[in-house]
Design an enzyme around this catalytic site. Structure first.
Site, short mmCIF file in Angstrom:
data_model
loop_
_atom_site.label_atom_id
_atom_site.label_comp_id
_atom_site.label_asym_id
_atom_site.label_seq_id
_atom_site.Cartn_x
_atom_site.Cartn_y
_atom_site.Cartn_z
N ASP A 135 -0.20 9.55 -10.73
CA ASP A 135 -0.05 8.50 -11.75
C ASP A 135 1.42 8.15 -11.94
O ASP A 135 1.77 6.97 -12.11
CB ASP A 135 -0.65 8.97 -13.08
CG ASP A 135 -2.18 8.97 -13.07
OD1 ASP A 135 -2.76 8.45 -12.09
OD2 ASP A 135 -2.77 9.51 -14.02
N ARG B 132 11.23 -11.74 -7.58
CA ARG B 132 11.88 -12.83 -8.28
C ARG B 132 11.25 -13.02 -9.66
O ARG B 132 10.16 -12.53 -9.94
CB ARG B 132 11.77 -14.13 -7.48
CG ARG B 132 12.34 -14.03 -6.07
CD ARG B 132 11.99 -15.28 -5.28
NE ARG B 132 10.55 -15.52 -5.33
CZ ARG B 132 9.97 -16.65 -4.93
NH1 ARG B 132 10.69 -17.64 -4.44
NH2 ARG B 132 8.65 -16.79 -5.00
N TYR C 244 9.73 -15.48 -11.08
CA TYR C 244 8.46 -16.18 -11.23
C TYR C 244 7.40 -15.68 -10.26
O TYR C 244 6.32 -16.27 -10.18
CB TYR C 244 8.67 -17.69 -11.07
CG TYR C 244 9.58 -18.26 -12.13
CD1 TYR C 244 10.77 -18.88 -11.78
CD2 TYR C 244 9.26 -18.11 -13.47
CE1 TYR C 244 11.63 -19.37 -12.76
CE2 TYR C 244 10.10 -18.60 -14.46
CZ TYR C 244 11.29 -19.22 -14.09
OH TYR C 244 12.13 -19.70 -15.07
N GLU D 147 -4.17 2.35 -5.06
CA GLU D 147 -2.74 2.36 -4.76
C GLU D 147 -2.27 1.07 -4.14
O GLU D 147 -1.15 0.98 -3.61
CB GLU D 147 -2.41 3.53 -3.83
CG GLU D 147 -2.90 3.40 -2.41
CD GLU D 147 -4.34 3.85 -2.20
OE1 GLU D 147 -4.71 4.11 -1.06
OE2 GLU D 147 -5.10 3.92 -3.20
N ASP E 103 0.86 -1.18 0.00
CA ASP E 103 0.00 0.00 0.00
C ASP E 103 0.90 1.24 0.00
O ASP E 103 1.77 1.37 0.86
CB ASP E 103 -0.88 -0.01 1.25
CG ASP E 103 -2.11 0.88 1.11
OD1 ASP E 103 -2.13 1.68 0.16
OD2 ASP E 103 -3.02 0.78 1.94
#
Length: 262
Positions: free
Chosen positions: A175, A190, A192, A201, A158
């Site tokens: 933005d 990582r 994956y 947000e 957040d």
């Protein structure tokens, strides 16, 4: 991962039909390795790969074609987005946008396909996957955790005081802050891990094969990297919660709530 480890993972394949995701990735990256297992188990091995990736059962004679189409979609998406989108997202994109003309959809669990995505898979502002991608993948990952007990963690992010940032500096700067946060996040997790814009947000990352220790280390890296990022001379910070799945958690929705609480 070497071939010995893969062989060990596949000992029970005939019984449960489920191939671990990291093994599927190895097959996608090393076609000759997959070919060896097809020679051993027969063409139905492609069917098992597709089932393990999508949780959908298709006709055996179509399975090799579908597997190769998913691999091709991954290559195309990787090139367009300049990062590895992963097999799961490539499969979702293929099923949603390209499968209708190639397969009889009654051979799939069509109601699942219809719930995957409406159209785009990428949020245009943050370059992260959209919420519906998260909804589909977290459910599949959580069900796979329940079956195989592989580590699985979630990270909820957040942006601190984002409304105040918007009110103070304007929505264009807001933005830009989201764009920068998305970019930093993608470069901090990582290969994956699956990063999505959850809403407003809030950003969220699915971390397969990550226990709470690994997840916390990734969260610290994300937090520090975003704090060190400048948005036209201004800085933002984030609050992050991480949670590892365990068998006392009843559903993916509860898993998400516990992560948000964290």
């Amino acid at each position: 991962m070497d071939e010995t480890n893969i062989s060990q993972d596949l000992i029970n394949i005939q019984e449960n039909r489920s191939i671990p995701y990291d093994v599927l990735v190895k097959f996608a990256n090393t076609p000759s390795l997959l070919k060896g297992y097809v020679e051993q188990y027969g063409i139905k091995f492609y069917q098992q790969c597709v089932f393990s990736l999508t949780h959908m059962t298709i006709a055996e004679h179509l399975s090799e074609v579908m597997w190769n189409e998913i691999i091709n979609r991954r290559i195309i998406l990787n090139s367009k987005l300049n990062r590895d989108v992963g097999l799961k997202v490539a499969a979702i994109d293929f099923l949603e946008n390209f499968s209708d003309n190639l397969y009889d959809m009654t051979s799939f669990e069509a109601h699942k396909v219809n719930n995957i995505v409406d159209s785009a898979i990428i949020d245009p502002l943050t370059s992260l996957y959209v919420r519906r991608i998260f909804d589909v993948i977290i459910e599949k990952e959580f069900q796979q955790f329940l079956r195989n007990d592989h580590p699985l963690s979630l990270m909820m992010i957040d942006i601190d005081d984002f409304k105040h940032f918007n009110d103070t500096y304007g929505h264009q700067e807001g933005d830009e802050a989201l764009r920068k946060a998305g970019s930093v996040l993608l470069h901090s997790i990582r290969q994956y891990d699956i990063a999505c814009r959850y809403g407003g947000e809030e950003l969220i990352v699915i971390m397969p094969q990550a226990d709470i220790i690994a997840a916390a280390e990734i969260a610290k890296r994300v937090c520090q990297n975003i704090a060190n990022t400048h948005i036209n001379g201004k800085n933002i910070t984030v609050s992050i919660g991480v949670k590892e799945a365990n068998k006392s958690i009843a559903s993916s929705k509860e898993f998400l709530k516990l992560t948000d609480d964290a």
